[in-house]
Design a protein around this motif. Structure first.
Motif, PDB file in Angstrom:
ATOM      1  N   GLY A  73       4.990  13.730   2.880  1.00  0.00           N
ATOM      2  CA  GLY A  73       5.408  12.772   1.863  1.00  0.00           C
ATOM      3  C   GLY A  73       4.399  11.657   1.714  1.00  0.00           C
ATOM      4  N   LEU A  74       4.934  10.464   1.497  1.00  0.00           N
ATOM      5  CA  LEU A  74       4.117   9.274   1.303  1.00  0.00           C
ATOM      6  C   LEU A  74       4.683   8.136   2.153  1.00  0.00           C
ATOM      7  CD1 LEU A  74       3.976   9.569  -2.575  1.00  0.00           C
ATOM      8  CD2 LEU A  74       2.020   9.864  -1.063  1.00  0.00           C
ATOM      9  N   ALA A  75       3.824   7.186   2.481  1.00  0.00           N
ATOM     10  CA  ALA A  75       4.260   6.019   3.253  1.00  0.00           C
ATOM     11  C   ALA A  75       4.014   4.762   2.449  1.00  0.00           C
ATOM     12  CB  ALA A  75       3.502   5.940   4.578  1.00  0.00           C
ATOM     13  N   LEU A  76       5.016   3.887   2.462  1.00  0.00           N
ATOM     14  CA  LEU A  76       4.894   2.562   1.875  1.00  0.00           C
ATOM     15  C   LEU A  76       4.593   1.595   3.005  1.00  0.00           C
ATOM     16  CD1 LEU A  76       8.143   2.539  -0.309  1.00  0.00           C
ATOM     17  CD2 LEU A  76       5.828   3.060  -1.072  1.00  0.00           C
ATOM     18  N   GLN A  77       3.551   0.818   2.863  1.00  0.00           N
ATOM     19  CA  GLN A  77       3.250  -0.226   3.840  1.00  0.00           C
ATOM     20  C   GLN A  77       3.700  -1.550   3.250  1.00  0.00           C
ATOM     21  OE1 GLN A  77       1.943   0.268   7.028  1.00  0.00           O
ATOM     22  NE2 GLN A  77       2.718  -1.812   7.210  1.00  0.00           N
ATOM     23  N   ALA A  78       4.494  -2.293   4.019  1.00  0.00           N
ATOM     24  CA  ALA A  78       5.032  -3.564   3.537  1.00  0.00           C
ATOM     25  C   ALA A  78       4.273  -4.724   4.140  1.00  0.00           C
ATOM     26  CB  ALA A  78       6.518  -3.658   3.880  1.00  0.00           C
ATOM     27  N   ASP A  79       4.340  -5.866   3.460  1.00  0.00           N
ATOM     28  CA  ASP A  79       3.623  -7.050   3.938  1.00  0.00           C
ATOM     29  C   ASP A  79       4.227  -7.637   5.212  1.00  0.00           C
ATOM     30  OD1 ASP A  79       5.899  -8.269   2.892  1.00  0.00           O
ATOM     31  OD2 ASP A  79       4.799  -9.672   1.626  1.00  0.00           O
ATOM     32  N   GLU A  89       0.846  -1.195   0.000  1.00  0.00           N
ATOM     33  CA  GLU A  89       0.000   0.000   0.000  1.00  0.00           C
ATOM     34  C   GLU A  89       0.879   1.243   0.000  1.00  0.00           C
ATOM     35  OE1 GLU A  89      -3.366   2.116   2.866  1.00  0.00           O
ATOM     36  OE2 GLU A  89      -2.350   0.321   3.568  1.00  0.00           O
ATOM     37  N   ILE A  90       0.368   2.300  -0.626  1.00  0.00           N
ATOM     38  CA  ILE A  90       0.981   3.623  -0.576  1.00  0.00           C
ATOM     39  C   ILE A  90      -0.100   4.587  -0.119  1.00  0.00           C
ATOM     40  CG2 ILE A  90       2.092   5.480  -1.881  1.00  0.00           C
ATOM     41  CD1 ILE A  90       3.034   3.327  -3.877  1.00  0.00           C
ATOM     42  N   ARG A  91       0.262   5.431   0.861  1.00  0.00           N
ATOM     43  CA  ARG A  91      -0.713   6.399   1.374  1.00  0.00           C
ATOM     44  C   ARG A  91       0.002   7.696   1.743  1.00  0.00           C
ATOM     45  NH1 ARG A  91       0.289   2.756   5.380  1.00  0.00           N
ATOM     46  NH2 ARG A  91       0.988   3.643   7.357  1.00  0.00           N
ATOM     47  N   PRO A  92      -0.740   8.810   1.819  1.00  0.00           N
ATOM     48  CA  PRO A  92      -0.128  10.070   2.253  1.00  0.00           C
ATOM     49  C   PRO A  92       0.387   9.943   3.689  1.00  0.00           C
ATOM     50  CG  PRO A  92      -2.294  10.451   1.279  1.00  0.00           C
ATOM     51  CD  PRO A  92      -2.148   8.977   1.449  1.00  0.00           C
ATOM     52  N   ALA A  93       1.494  10.640   3.982  1.00  0.00           N
ATOM     53  CA  ALA A  93       2.064  10.632   5.334  1.00  0.00           C
ATOM     54  C   ALA A  93       2.843  11.917   5.545  1.00  0.00           C
ATOM     55  CB  ALA A  93       2.974   9.421   5.537  1.00  0.00           C
ATOM     56  N   GLY A  94       2.343  12.794   6.392  1.00  0.00           N
ATOM     57  CA  GLY A  94       3.046  14.044   6.673  1.00  0.00           C
ATOM     58  C   GLY A  94       3.311  14.814   5.399  1.00  0.00           C
ATOM     59  N   ILE A 145       7.618   2.515   5.483  1.00  0.00           N
ATOM     60  CA  ILE A 145       8.750   3.300   4.985  1.00  0.00           C
ATOM     61  C   ILE A 145       8.187   4.607   4.456  1.00  0.00           C
ATOM     62  CG2 ILE A 145      10.599   3.382   3.265  1.00  0.00           C
ATOM     63  CD1 ILE A 145      10.369   0.198   3.359  1.00  0.00           C
ATOM     64  N   GLU A 146       8.650   5.718   5.029  1.00  0.00           N
ATOM     65  CA  GLU A 146       8.168   7.026   4.601  1.00  0.00           C
ATOM     66  C   GLU A 146       9.222   7.729   3.759  1.00  0.00           C
ATOM     67  OE1 GLU A 146       6.804   9.328   7.922  1.00  0.00           O
ATOM     68  OE2 GLU A 146       5.215   7.888   8.403  1.00  0.00           O
ATOM     69  N   ALA A 147       8.751   8.458   2.747  1.00  0.00           N
ATOM     70  CA  ALA A 147       9.643   9.210   1.866  1.00  0.00           C
ATOM     71  C   ALA A 147       8.918  10.432   1.329  1.00  0.00           C
ATOM     72  CB  ALA A 147      10.111   8.334   0.709  1.00  0.00           C
ATOM     73  N   ARG A 148       9.700  11.450   1.033  1.00  0.00           N
ATOM     74  CA  ARG A 148       9.121  12.668   0.441  1.00  0.00           C
ATOM     75  C   ARG A 148       8.714  12.429  -1.015  1.00  0.00           C
ATOM     76  NH1 ARG A 148      12.639  14.045   4.179  1.00  0.00           N
ATOM     77  NH2 ARG A 148      12.037  15.611   5.699  1.00  0.00           N
ATOM     78  N   HIS A 149       9.472  11.584  -1.697  1.00  0.00           N
ATOM     79  CA  HIS A 149       9.174  11.241  -3.094  1.00  0.00           C
ATOM     80  C   HIS A 149       9.306   9.731  -3.247  1.00  0.00           C
ATOM     81  CE1 HIS A 149       9.358  15.380  -4.679  1.00  0.00           C
ATOM     82  NE2 HIS A 149      10.221  15.555  -3.686  1.00  0.00           N
ATOM     83  N   ILE A 150       8.431   9.161  -4.055  1.00  0.00           N
ATOM     84  CA  ILE A 150       8.488   7.732  -4.360  1.00  0.00           C
ATOM     85  C   ILE A 150       8.546   7.579  -5.873  1.00  0.00           C
ATOM     86  CG2 ILE A 150       7.210   5.547  -4.322  1.00  0.00           C
ATOM     87  CD1 ILE A 150       6.120   6.402  -1.579  1.00  0.00           C
TER      88      ILE A 150
END
Length: 192
Positions: A86-92, A79-84, A97-102
């Motif tokens: 940037g964006l957050a990657l949710q892993a299985d 999953e990818i969702r907004p976070a602060g 994992i949060e990043a400003r750019h993906i």
């Protein structure tokens, strides 16, 4: 929070990670080791006249990216969702994992981009049914979300996807720094 997270460590993803890490950006290269390149025998890649197997090219790409400073994270993003800011990657495996750019380098499956809200359109390559819609720089319509390589409509050839990963990474770096980024090393003068 990373400056950049790249999903997929095939030729496009590893190439993007090399450029962002060399530029000094904190870079996560997130990979589930499912690249279709692992099934390829490549005889048309510049600089490799004897060819190379897909597994060797993928492994070399990961090694190059980590040597440049990227952090390799082995997990599957669900999953990818907004976070602060940037964006957050949710892993299985439960990691976030949060990043400003993906940068999405998803190969032949744009499903994660669709789930993140990016527009998906019909593909143009044989056997590639859908691709992520991107602008000329590689941006999707989701702020901070970019795409490169086959999932963004480039040819499936490894040399082309690797080049596209580098191109989009340069555009991300340039956007972050608000000036065009160039990464060229020069050989030392003879005798030095």
């Amino acid at each position: 929070m990373y400056d950049v997270a790249i999903v997929g460590a095939g030729p496009a993803g590893a190439s993007a990670a090399i450029f962002t890490a060399r530029a000094g950006l904190t870079t996560a290269l997130v990979d589930a080791d499912q690249s279709v390149t692992r099934r390829a025998l490549i005889r048309n890649h510049l600089g490799l006249p004897d060819g190379i197997t897909g597994p060797e090219l993928v492994d070399r790409g990961k090694q190059h990216a980590t040597a440049a400073g990227a952090e390799l994270v082995t997990t599957k993003v669900t999953e990818i969702r907004p976070a602060g800011d940037g964006l957050a990657l949710q892993a299985d495996d439960g990691r976030t994992i949060e990043a400003r750019h993906i940068i999405l380098c998803l190969g032949v499956n744009p499903e994660l981009a669709r789930q993140a809200g990016a527009r998906v359109v019909a593909g143009t390559e044989p056997r590639i049914k859908e691709i992520v819609a991107v602008d000329a720089a590689g941006r999707t319509d989701v702020p901070g979300l970019w795409a490169a390589g086959t999932c963004a409509g480039t040819s499936v050839h490894t040399i082309i996807t690797a080049g596209d990963g580098a191109r989009v990474a340069i555009n991300v770096i340039s956007a972050i720094r608000s000036q065009r980024h160039v990464d060229h090393d020069v050989m030392p003068a003879p005798g030095r």
